[in-house]
Design a protein around this motif. Structure first.
Motif, PDB file in Angstrom:
ATOM      1  N   GLY A  83      29.378-109.056  40.459  1.00 35.11           N
ATOM      2  CA  GLY A  83      28.164-108.247  40.548  1.00 35.11           C
ATOM      3  C   GLY A  83      28.325-106.858  39.965  1.00 35.11           C
ATOM      4  N   THR A  84      27.595-105.939  40.550  1.00 33.38           N
ATOM      5  CA  THR A  84      27.599-104.574  40.021  1.00 33.38           C
ATOM      6  C   THR A  84      28.131-103.553  41.019  1.00 33.38           C
ATOM      7  OG1 THR A  84      25.322-104.259  40.770  1.00 33.38           O
ATOM      8  CG2 THR A  84      25.635-105.031  38.506  1.00 33.38           C
ATOM      9  N   GLY A  85      28.732-104.000  42.106  1.00 33.59           N
ATOM     10  CA  GLY A  85      29.190-103.088  43.150  1.00 33.59           C
ATOM     11  C   GLY A  85      30.269-102.117  42.708  1.00 33.59           C
ATOM     12  N   MET A  86      31.267-102.596  41.982  1.00 32.99           N
ATOM     13  CA  MET A  86      32.361-101.771  41.478  1.00 32.99           C
ATOM     14  C   MET A  86      32.979-100.905  42.567  1.00 32.99           C
ATOM     15  SD  MET A  86      32.758-102.269  38.103  1.00 32.99           S
ATOM     16  CE  MET A  86      33.483-100.750  37.554  1.00 32.99           C
ATOM     17  N   GLY A  87      33.223-101.482  43.744  1.00 33.96           N
ATOM     18  CA  GLY A  87      33.827-100.720  44.839  1.00 33.96           C
ATOM     19  C   GLY A  87      35.045 -99.958  44.374  1.00 33.96           C
ATOM     20  N   GLY A  88      35.043 -98.657  44.570  1.00 34.28           N
ATOM     21  CA  GLY A  88      36.165 -97.829  44.124  1.00 34.28           C
ATOM     22  C   GLY A  88      36.034 -97.364  42.697  1.00 34.28           C
ATOM     23  N   GLY A  89      35.042 -97.877  41.985  1.00 32.68           N
ATOM     24  CA  GLY A  89      34.833 -97.466  40.597  1.00 32.68           C
ATOM     25  C   GLY A  89      35.588 -98.315  39.601  1.00 32.68           C
ATOM     26  N   ASP A  90      35.401 -97.975  38.360  1.00 27.93           N
ATOM     27  CA  ASP A  90      36.062 -98.640  37.243  1.00 27.93           C
ATOM     28  C   ASP A  90      37.328 -97.851  36.932  1.00 27.93           C
ATOM     29  OD1 ASP A  90      36.257-100.321  34.846  1.00 27.93           O
ATOM     30  OD2 ASP A  90      35.757 -98.489  33.765  1.00 27.93           O
ATOM     31  N   VAL A  91      38.470 -98.525  36.797  1.00 30.17           N
ATOM     32  CA  VAL A  91      39.706 -97.822  36.460  1.00 30.17           C
ATOM     33  C   VAL A  91      40.357 -98.426  35.233  1.00 30.17           C
ATOM     34  CG1 VAL A  91      40.129 -96.989  38.808  1.00 30.17           C
ATOM     35  CG2 VAL A  91      41.109 -99.149  38.092  1.00 30.17           C
ATOM     36  N   ARG A  92      40.905 -97.518  34.424  1.00 27.42           N
ATOM     37  CA  ARG A  92      41.574 -97.905  33.182  1.00 27.42           C
ATOM     38  C   ARG A  92      42.859 -97.100  33.037  1.00 27.42           C
ATOM     39  NH1 ARG A  92      36.519 -96.702  32.222  1.00 27.42           N
ATOM     40  NH2 ARG A  92      36.927 -94.853  30.971  1.00 27.42           N
ATOM     41  N   ILE A  93      43.860 -97.738  32.473  1.00 30.21           N
ATOM     42  CA  ILE A  93      45.154 -97.100  32.213  1.00 30.21           C
ATOM     43  C   ILE A  93      45.493 -97.332  30.752  1.00 30.21           C
ATOM     44  CG2 ILE A  93      47.627 -97.139  32.746  1.00 30.21           C
ATOM     45  CD1 ILE A  93      46.825 -98.292  35.521  1.00 30.21           C
ATOM     46  N   SER A  94      45.930 -96.286  30.078  1.00 31.16           N
ATOM     47  CA  SER A  94      46.398 -96.403  28.697  1.00 31.16           C
ATOM     48  C   SER A  94      47.840 -95.938  28.630  1.00 31.16           C
ATOM     49  CB  SER A  94      45.547 -95.536  27.761  1.00 31.16           C
ATOM     50  OG  SER A  94      44.216 -95.953  27.772  1.00 31.16           O
TER      51      SER A  94
END
Length: 159
Positions: A83-94
């Protein structure tokens, strides 16, 4: 400039905890690497946070492993979930992936004891160049937190 997971977590413990929780919520995540011709490749991947490091384990001769051997730069995005909840947000690591050689038997043994991967396997330790968390705050603001080695977290708010 780059650093390992332990140094990031010591510098920014709250953000590190959130990132680890987002990765722990699901098993499979998305890894972006660079193909021979420089175009991007995205593939699924399991990751592990162990002994102060973020580890990437892969099947032998997988295309993503061959990509990282050729060009160690990567981007890793936590599975956003249903769904669209994204609990905690979107996280990315580079960052950059550093392969652990087959003759580093102690490191590989400790990883294998904890993870129990199918043998044989490629193992990469990560050197972070950026960690990003994007979330919605108060149903009004898009908040982007950006961390880079040697810098404090910057928070950008957009309406």
């Amino acid at each position: 400039m780059h650093t390992n997971w332990a140094a990031f977590a010591a510098a920014e413990p709250d953000l590190a905890k959130t990132v680890e929780e987002r990765f722990a919520a699901y098993t499979h995540h998305v890894l972006a690497t660079l193909r021979k011709d420089g175009s991007p490749r995205t593939t699924g991947l399991e990751v592990r946070f162990l002994n102060g490091e973020l580890w990437l384990g892969m099947m032998p001769a997988s295309l993503k492993a061959l990509d990282l051997r050729r060009d160690p730069r990567f981007a890793l995005q936590a599975n956003p979930g249903d769904g669209t909840g994204m609990g905690g947000g979107d996280v990315r690591i580079s960052g950059r992936a550093v392969e652990i050689a087959d003759d580093d038997t102690e490191t590989r043994r400790r990883y294998a004891e904890e993870v129990e991967p199918p043998e044989p396997f490629h193992l990469f330790r990560t050197e972070l160049t950026e960690v990003v968390r994007t979330r919605v705050e108060d149903e009004k603001y898009l908040v982007v937190q950006v961390w880079k080695p040697g810098e404090p977290v910057r928070a950008l708010r957009r309406t």
